[in-house]
Structure formats: structure tokens, C-alpha cells
Design a protein around this motif. Sequence first.
Motif, PDB file in Angstrom:
ATOM      1  N   SER A 219     -30.331 -74.927  25.515  1.00 37.30           N
ATOM      2  CA  SER A 219     -31.654 -75.056  26.109  1.00 37.30           C
ATOM      3  C   SER A 219     -32.656 -75.392  25.005  1.00 37.30           C
ATOM      4  O   SER A 219     -32.546 -74.881  23.886  1.00 37.30           O
ATOM      5  CB  SER A 219     -32.057 -73.735  26.791  1.00 37.30           C
ATOM      6  N   GLY A 220     -33.611 -76.251  25.327  1.00 34.03           N
ATOM      7  CA  GLY A 220     -34.663 -76.555  24.372  1.00 34.03           C
ATOM      8  C   GLY A 220     -34.463 -77.813  23.565  1.00 34.03           C
ATOM      9  O   GLY A 220     -35.246 -78.088  22.649  1.00 34.03           O
ATOM     10  N   VAL A 221     -33.442 -78.615  23.866  1.00 36.87           N
ATOM     11  CA  VAL A 221     -33.282 -79.911  23.218  1.00 36.87           C
ATOM     12  C   VAL A 221     -34.350 -80.844  23.788  1.00 36.87           C
ATOM     13  O   VAL A 221     -34.517 -80.938  25.000  1.00 36.87           O
ATOM     14  CB  VAL A 221     -31.878 -80.499  23.444  1.00 36.87           C
ATOM     15  N   ARG A 222     -35.067 -81.508  22.893  1.00 37.20           N
ATOM     16  CA  ARG A 222     -36.154 -82.389  23.327  1.00 37.20           C
ATOM     17  C   ARG A 222     -35.858 -83.836  22.938  1.00 37.20           C
ATOM     18  O   ARG A 222     -35.158 -84.103  21.960  1.00 37.20           O
ATOM     19  CB  ARG A 222     -37.480 -81.957  22.681  1.00 37.20           C
ATOM     20  N   LEU A 223     -36.428 -84.749  23.709  1.00 42.75           N
ATOM     21  CA  LEU A 223     -36.340 -86.188  23.427  1.00 42.75           C
ATOM     22  C   LEU A 223     -37.762 -86.695  23.329  1.00 42.75           C
ATOM     23  O   LEU A 223     -38.579 -86.449  24.227  1.00 42.75           O
ATOM     24  CB  LEU A 223     -35.595 -86.886  24.561  1.00 42.75           C
ATOM     25  N   ASP A 224     -38.100 -87.377  22.237  1.00 47.23           N
ATOM     26  CA  ASP A 224     -39.475 -87.850  22.146  1.00 47.23           C
ATOM     27  C   ASP A 224     -39.591 -89.252  22.749  1.00 47.23           C
ATOM     28  O   ASP A 224     -38.580 -89.900  23.048  1.00 47.23           O
ATOM     29  CB  ASP A 224     -40.021 -87.744  20.717  1.00 47.23           C
ATOM     30  N   PRO A 225     -40.817 -89.737  22.972  1.00 50.19           N
ATOM     31  CA  PRO A 225     -40.981 -91.000  23.706  1.00 50.19           C
ATOM     32  C   PRO A 225     -40.401 -92.221  23.022  1.00 50.19           C
ATOM     33  O   PRO A 225     -40.250 -93.255  23.673  1.00 50.19           O
ATOM     34  CB  PRO A 225     -42.509 -91.117  23.837  1.00 50.19           C
ATOM     35  N   VAL A 226     -40.097 -92.136  21.722  1.00 53.31           N
ATOM     36  CA  VAL A 226     -39.478 -93.282  21.073  1.00 53.31           C
ATOM     37  C   VAL A 226     -37.966 -93.112  20.950  1.00 53.31           C
ATOM     38  O   VAL A 226     -37.305 -93.862  20.239  1.00 53.31           O
ATOM     39  CB  VAL A 226     -40.102 -93.562  19.688  1.00 53.31           C
ATOM     40  N   GLY A 227     -37.406 -92.121  21.637  1.00 55.98           N
ATOM     41  CA  GLY A 227     -35.953 -92.005  21.739  1.00 55.98           C
ATOM     42  C   GLY A 227     -35.285 -91.154  20.687  1.00 55.98           C
ATOM     43  O   GLY A 227     -34.053 -91.177  20.572  1.00 55.98           O
ATOM     44  N   VAL A 228     -36.035 -90.356  19.923  1.00 54.64           N
ATOM     45  CA  VAL A 228     -35.437 -89.487  18.916  1.00 54.64           C
ATOM     46  C   VAL A 228     -35.107 -88.137  19.542  1.00 54.64           C
ATOM     47  O   VAL A 228     -35.962 -87.512  20.186  1.00 54.64           O
ATOM     48  CB  VAL A 228     -36.381 -89.286  17.716  1.00 54.64           C
ATOM     49  N   VAL A 229     -33.876 -87.682  19.355  1.00 57.59           N
ATOM     50  CA  VAL A 229     -33.434 -86.407  19.901  1.00 57.59           C
ATOM     51  C   VAL A 229     -33.797 -85.299  18.910  1.00 57.59           C
ATOM     52  O   VAL A 229     -33.489 -85.394  17.717  1.00 57.59           O
ATOM     53  CB  VAL A 229     -31.916 -86.398  20.157  1.00 57.59           C
ATOM     54  N   ARG A 230     -34.425 -84.233  19.425  1.00 57.01           N
ATOM     55  CA  ARG A 230     -34.922 -83.150  18.567  1.00 57.01           C
ATOM     56  C   ARG A 230     -34.317 -81.820  19.020  1.00 57.01           C
ATOM     57  O   ARG A 230     -34.835 -81.179  19.933  1.00 57.01           O
ATOM     58  CB  ARG A 230     -36.447 -83.119  18.610  1.00 57.01           C
ATOM     59  N   PRO A 231     -33.235 -81.386  18.340  1.00 53.91           N
ATOM     60  CA  PRO A 231     -32.568 -80.143  18.720  1.00 53.91           C
ATOM     61  C   PRO A 231     -32.981 -78.924  17.887  1.00 53.91           C
ATOM     62  O   PRO A 231     -32.437 -77.843  18.069  1.00 53.91           O
ATOM     63  CB  PRO A 231     -31.097 -80.467  18.455  1.00 53.91           C
ATOM     64  N   ALA A 232     -33.931 -79.093  16.954  1.00 53.93           N
ATOM     65  CA  ALA A 232     -34.178 -78.058  15.953  1.00 53.93           C
ATOM     66  C   ALA A 232     -34.626 -76.736  16.541  1.00 53.93           C
ATOM     67  O   ALA A 232     -34.334 -75.668  15.981  1.00 53.93           O
ATOM     68  CB  ALA A 232     -35.221 -78.553  14.943  1.00 53.93           C
ATOM     69  N   PHE A 233     -35.315 -76.759  17.672  1.00 53.16           N
ATOM     70  CA  PHE A 233     -35.822 -75.507  18.250  1.00 53.16           C
ATOM     71  C   PHE A 233     -35.063 -75.124  19.517  1.00 53.16           C
ATOM     72  O   PHE A 233     -35.526 -74.308  20.304  1.00 53.16           O
ATOM     73  CB  PHE A 233     -37.315 -75.639  18.524  1.00 53.16           C
ATOM     74  N   ALA A 234     -33.900 -75.721  19.681  1.00 54.84           N
ATOM     75  CA  ALA A 234     -33.039 -75.369  20.805  1.00 54.84           C
ATOM     76  C   ALA A 234     -32.260 -74.093  20.492  1.00 54.84           C
ATOM     77  O   ALA A 234     -32.263 -73.600  19.360  1.00 54.84           O
ATOM     78  CB  ALA A 234     -32.068 -76.515  21.094  1.00 54.84           C
ATOM     79  N   GLY A 235     -31.607 -73.578  21.516  1.00 52.15           N
ATOM     80  CA  GLY A 235     -30.728 -72.429  21.331  1.00 52.15           C
ATOM     81  C   GLY A 235     -29.537 -72.543  22.250  1.00 52.15           C
ATOM     82  O   GLY A 235     -29.597 -73.210  23.299  1.00 52.15           O
TER      83      GLY A 235
END
Length: 552
Positions: free
Chosen positions: A532-548
Motif C-alpha cells: 500500500s502507498g505506491v505512487r505514480l507521478d504524472p510523468v510516469g515515475v513510480v515512487r515506492p519509497a513511502f509504501a509499506g
Amino acid sequence: MPTGSPPTQRTPGRPARLALAGLALAAVTLAGCSPVQPTHIESVSRPDAFGSAADPAAVRDGGTLVFGLSTDPDKLDPTLTSSLVSKHVFASFCESLYAYDADSSITPQLAAELPEISADGTVYTIRLREDAVFADGDPLTADAVVTTFERNLELPTSQRRSELGPVLATEALDEHTVRITLAEPYAPFASVLADRPGMILSPRALAELGEDFGDAPVCVGPFRYTDRVAGTSISVSRDPLYYDADAVHLDRIEYRVVPDANIRAANLQSGAVQVADNISPQDIGALDADPAVEVLTATSPGFQGIHLNLGNTDGIGAEPVPLDTPLAQLPLVRQAFSLGVDRASLARAVFGGWYDPACGPLADSSPYATEASQACPDHDPERARELLTEAGVEIPFRIELKVPNQQDPLRYAQALKADAAEAGFDIAVVPTEFATLLTDADNGNYQAALLGWFGRPDPDGNLRSYMATRGSSNYTGYTNPRVDAWLDEATASDDPARRAAIYGELTRTLNEDLPYVYLYRQRTLVAVSQASGVRLDPVGVVRPAFAGLEQR
């Protein structure tokens, strides 16, 4: 996806948000543009989904999240890299001065606030966070910003030089304040600092490693680089020195290279990986129907297409030298090739409507898009053969096309081969490992190469590096003084309508010269399971750093 407008001047007291979206433009129609072909035909109608923050009650602290990467990234050096997959990895351990939020607005990251911009638009004053520390324990300072910018501008192999535009000087005013002076106003500058040019590198690591910085990169981020097994995996571990360490749940992220799209999808459903990027349109339907899988999507502001080598004989950065080949010397041959491509039918047939046809560097959703910038040549294989005859070349005309050795690009290339045959072309598809293809493109070791760009909200980020005469990603060796002048004129203007008109003229010229044949526009497709908490930014970069990882 909403895309960029010029940054506005900020004075103290304004909200710490720089809006790049929601710009209302009157349509700018330029006389004489080519017939407009619809660029969204039977596409999948679905809003973008960027994900949401982790629910602290639903995730556990600790553990390793495994991220299935579609390709092995190139150098893990923000100055040198050019691939999107490297940005997925940087997102966990190498923060920028600024970042994009879900509506493409710019927000501070390593900067404490948005920049103060002088009235003439040439001086940016940036105040840094005072609690940020590099993974090697050294504090983030204005001197570190100066060192990073000098490297980005001066290193001969830098991919960031074109993106930094007319930077004249970078100086530290005090420990946490930096001043950047531009030669002229440059409208996209704040958005540039929300990408790799704004990633700040440890001066100590740079001094120790030099051009080998990517072997053991040191930045500021929630995680720190741990190790890499070439072609297999990259690992990062939680950084206890991070200024917001309490917001980090995971102990470790392992980026595992899984080139086969079918295997990535299967690994996600089996639990072998928790995140998979670049899901194939062939697999996304089944994953979307699985209640245990979250699908994230972002419509790319970038493009996919074919570079045609016109004058890259000595590598990027060298003076272009026109190649003595019909493809390089005869625009008629390139125009015939473009007329031979049925962009809409190919995108629909190969990608099932998830991707859209593209005929230029601006997405339809860009506030700078006009009829001129979105115009497509008609699909006309009969006229294509006539142009080849006028050019005096042998029919079928043979083109060797290097293609990333991945499922979807190869499927597209094979369909393109069949399509182009009707227009008088014999395309020899050459599957090539992605990292090798990037090196070949850099060195001019190709005739034609299927490569794209994930895009930037501001159009300059989709044009200057590739189309300026000495652009840092000008793989084709293209040079046109008019295009160079238009690029500078557009970014010096704070009038959105004027910029839109220039990009229309510029796109029309590119589609006459055709150093690059625009083909389709991707939608970033990412799947997540057991996290939970994986983010995708509007330019298509996947951001898992604050996921768990989810509670078991």
C-alpha cells in the motif's frame, strides 16, 4: 494528463505551489497546416490513477518490497542517465530540489520553498531545507547545489546540459541559499529542477568517484544505495539520516530486472514481486480484473518513435556531419516513410487502445497543443511509393531498425514492418538490449532506432535535448537554425499563446525534415499487489519509497 505552463514569479507569502496545469488557451490555428487526423481513435476511456498514501493501520513496518523492472537501468548517475527506469530507482534515494504533485504542480522537496524569481525572470533564489543530510552523513548545502550544477553543465558526457538551458552562474549566498543566474528568461526552468537536473549529489562522493559516481551514488532520500548486480538487481536500504525517516515503513527495496512482460505480470500475481512497471497492454486487463491487484496509470506527456540518423557520426556532443546515405540526404525518403505508417491502426491493433497515436512532441492534453502541433500526415502508401520513385532510390528501400529487445516494442516493430512494406520499405528489425541501444544511439551506431521519451510537462523538455543542434540527446545529428531559434524564442516568452504558436510552427518543420518519426504515446501501466502507498507521478515515475507491505 495536464501539462505545463511557464512558472510564475513568486514573492514571499505566496503559497508554496507553482501551478503548471489548468491553463486556458484560445486555440491557435496556423494557416496551411497539414490535415488533422484524430489522435485518439478507439482508445481506452479511463482516468489516470496515481495511487494514494499508505494507510498506517494497513501496513507493517519493515520488510523488503520487490519491484519488477522492465529493463536494466543505465548508469545510476543523474548527470549521465537518460532512461525512465533509472528514475524509478532514483525516486527512492535521490531527491530533487522540487517535485511534481498529482496535478502536475511543482512543490518543494529538497528546497524549503518555491524559488523567488526576479522581475526579469533571469535570477532564481532557492532556499534549501536545513535538515537534509546526504547518505554519507554530510549536510545538504548550497555548495553541494553549486557543485552538482557545475558538473551537469561542464561534464562532456552530461545529459543535463540542454535541460539546464541558459544557466550563466550558480553561487552560494549562504549555507542554505543558492542563486542561479540565467542569460535570458527560461520559462520551463522551475519544472526542470523537479527532474534529474535538480537531483543534488554528494560533493564528497563526487570527489572520490568522479565519472564513476554511478557505481556507488550518494544523494539525499528515504533510502540509500546498497548494491547492484548488473543485469539482475539493484538494492537500496532505509536511510536513518533522512529528514523524514519516521514516514518510511520499508527496510529495503529490491529492484529486480524482469524483461519479459508476461513474467512480470505472473510474478506479481504469484507474490514474487509487489510492484511491476511497464505492464503490457496485453496483460493489463487480467490484472485490472484481479481484486488483489491495484493498477496505476498515467498518460505520458512524452512520445515513442523512430530516430533516423542524419549526421551523428562522432557521437552526441560532436559537430553534426551529414551522413552520405539516401535516408540522411533525401527528405523525400523520410517523408515517404512517414506517409507509409498508419499510426492510428497500429496503435489500436498492437496496444488494444491503451496507447494513442502520436504525430508530434506535444500531447493532446498539453495546454500548448494547437491544430498545427497535433496535425498528422495522412496514411498514404501510394504517395509514399511515388516519393521514393521521385527520390530515385531502389524499391523496396531497406532500413535497418534497432528495437529494444522487449515484448511490446518488438510487436510494434513487426506490425510496422508489414505496414511499411505496402509503402515500398523493407524494414529489417534488429532486436537490441536496451542499454546497448542507448549506447548505440549516443555513438551514432545505427541507421534507425525505435526509442522514446517519457516526457516533461513543459514542451521544451520534449524538444530541446533532442532537436537543438547540440542537444544532449540529439541522437540523429539533426541541425536546423530555425528550430534552434524557435526553441529559444518559446522559452524566453511568458505569453502562453505565443509559445503555443511557436510549437505549432516548430512541429510542422520537424514533420517536414523528419529526423524523428513520431509514432505513438504510451500510457504508463503499473501494477501493485500486497503493498500500500505506491505512487505514480504524472510523468510516469513510480515512487515506492513511502509504501509499506500489507499486514498479513
